[in-house]
Write an enzyme that holds these catalytic residues in place. Structure first.
Site, PDB file in Angstrom:
ATOM      1  N   ARG A  59       0.812  -1.220   0.000  1.00  0.00           N
ATOM      2  CA  ARG A  59       0.000   0.000   0.000  1.00  0.00           C
ATOM      3  C   ARG A  59       0.844   1.267   0.000  1.00  0.00           C
ATOM      4  O   ARG A  59       0.364   2.348  -0.361  1.00  0.00           O
ATOM      5  CB  ARG A  59      -1.003  -0.038   1.155  1.00  0.00           C
ATOM      6  CG  ARG A  59      -2.123  -1.043   0.924  1.00  0.00           C
ATOM      7  CD  ARG A  59      -3.022  -1.153   2.133  1.00  0.00           C
ATOM      8  NE  ARG A  59      -2.352  -1.769   3.265  1.00  0.00           N
ATOM      9  CZ  ARG A  59      -2.357  -3.070   3.532  1.00  0.00           C
ATOM     10  NH1 ARG A  59      -3.039  -3.891   2.786  1.00  0.00           N
ATOM     11  NH2 ARG A  59      -1.695  -3.554   4.562  1.00  0.00           N
ATOM     12  N   GLU A  96       5.420 -11.835  14.336  1.00  0.00           N
ATOM     13  CA  GLU A  96       4.924 -12.464  15.559  1.00  0.00           C
ATOM     14  C   GLU A  96       5.612 -13.823  15.756  1.00  0.00           C
ATOM     15  O   GLU A  96       6.017 -14.165  16.861  1.00  0.00           O
ATOM     16  CB  GLU A  96       3.407 -12.621  15.443  1.00  0.00           C
ATOM     17  CG  GLU A  96       2.742 -12.775  16.776  1.00  0.00           C
ATOM     18  CD  GLU A  96       1.220 -12.785  16.622  1.00  0.00           C
ATOM     19  OE1 GLU A  96       0.731 -12.353  15.552  1.00  0.00           O
ATOM     20  OE2 GLU A  96       0.564 -13.233  17.560  1.00  0.00           O
TER      21      GLU A  96
HETATM   22  P1  5GP Z   1       3.491  -1.682  11.815  1.00  0.00           P
HETATM   23  O1  5GP Z   1       4.766  -2.216  11.250  1.00  0.00           O
HETATM   24  O2  5GP Z   1       3.534  -0.197  12.047  1.00  0.00           O
HETATM   25  O3  5GP Z   1       3.036  -2.442  13.034  1.00  0.00           O
HETATM   26  O4  5GP Z   1       2.348  -1.984  10.758  1.00  0.00           O
HETATM   27  C1  5GP Z   1       2.141  -1.136   9.675  1.00  0.00           C
HETATM   28  C2  5GP Z   1       2.120  -1.909   8.394  1.00  0.00           C
HETATM   29  O5  5GP Z   1       1.141  -2.930   8.434  1.00  0.00           O
HETATM   30  C3  5GP Z   1       1.780  -0.988   7.238  1.00  0.00           C
HETATM   31  O6  5GP Z   1       2.613  -1.272   6.140  1.00  0.00           O
HETATM   32  C4  5GP Z   1       0.327  -1.291   6.938  1.00  0.00           C
HETATM   33  O7  5GP Z   1       0.094  -1.384   5.560  1.00  0.00           O
HETATM   34  C5  5GP Z   1       0.031  -2.637   7.604  1.00  0.00           C
HETATM   35  N1  5GP Z   1      -1.163  -2.574   8.466  1.00  0.00           N
HETATM   36  C6  5GP Z   1      -1.254  -2.969   9.760  1.00  0.00           C
HETATM   37  N2  5GP Z   1      -2.495  -2.827  10.232  1.00  0.00           N
HETATM   38  C7  5GP Z   1      -3.231  -2.322   9.224  1.00  0.00           C
HETATM   39  C8  5GP Z   1      -4.621  -1.925   9.099  1.00  0.00           C
HETATM   40  O8  5GP Z   1      -5.458  -1.993  10.012  1.00  0.00           O
HETATM   41  N3  5GP Z   1      -5.004  -1.424   7.895  1.00  0.00           N
HETATM   42  C9  5GP Z   1      -4.135  -1.292   6.861  1.00  0.00           C
HETATM   43  N4  5GP Z   1      -4.608  -0.773   5.711  1.00  0.00           N
HETATM   44  N5  5GP Z   1      -2.844  -1.658   6.945  1.00  0.00           N
HETATM   45  C10 5GP Z   1      -2.385  -2.165   8.109  1.00  0.00           C
END
Ligand code: 5GP
Length: 171
Positions: A59, A96
């Site tokens: 994304r 995880e």
């Molecule tokens: P982080 O590494 O900050 O825990 O997770 C962020 C990454 O996971 C981003 O690249 C994002 O695209 C994806 N991600 C995690 N949770 C969501 C969510 O609820 N919606 C979306 N669209 N992407 C998420």
């Protein structure tokens, strides 16, 4: 327009207990998409002059590329291991269960380039931390990070201390 009202929350995706924020409802709405890209572009501009936008699979590509195009800059992708065709550098990150690797082409950015990282959503900050490592290993300087959405209750900004972080919708 209130962009938050255009986002869809999907309970128990990808697994039980996770409330996933679905951005496709914004992407498929011409007016919402335009407002989203325009607002994110303004946030990117607020960091001042820069050379490249970098965005992670998948994304980060959707939001990063139109912003780069609008501002007349290049875009460099970060992908999961084995997807980029040319020579790469890699950074391992914790999942995880176990680890995975994110990669960038060795010539995606030049030493000294000022880089803005763009992604759809900040959760724990782990993904962005790996993105920063890749950019810095290639000699780039991260001048700012812009998200469409920030899950503030997960305190992802803690992991990104010392960097300029902006988002346009917060939960
Ligand atoms: P982080 O590494 O900050 O825990 O997770 C962020 C990454 O996971 C981003 O690249 C994002 O695209 C994806 N991600 C995690 N949770 C969501 C969510 O609820 N919606 C979306 N669209 N992407 C998420």
């Amino acid at each position: 327009m209130d962009l938050k009202s255009k986002l869809r929350e999907v309970p128990d995706f990808p697994k039980e207990g996770i409330n996933f924020i679905d951005i496709t409802t914004v992407l498929q709405d011409a007016e919402a998409l335009k407002q989203c890209i325009d607002q994110m572009t303004q946030e990117v501009k607020s960091f001042g002059d820069f050379d490249m936008i970098v965005g992670p699979e998948s994304r980060g590509f959707i939001f990063g590329t139109p912003i780069a195009y609008t501002l007349g800059k290049g875009f460099a992708p970060i992908r999961k291991k084995g997807k980029l065709p040319y020579k790469t550098i890699g950074v391992e990150y914790e999942l995880e269960y176990g680890t995975d690797t994110l990669e960038m082409h060795i010539d995606a950015i030049k030493k000294g380039d000022k880089v803005v990282i763009v992604d759809d959503l900040l959760a724990t900050g782990g993904t962005t931390q790996s993105n920063i490592k890749l950019v810095e290993q290639l000699g780039g300087e991260v001048v700012g990070i812009v998200y469409f959405i920030e899950l503030s209750f997960l305190n992802g900004r803690e992991k990104l201390k010392g960097y300029e972080v902006k988002s346009i919708v917060q939960y």
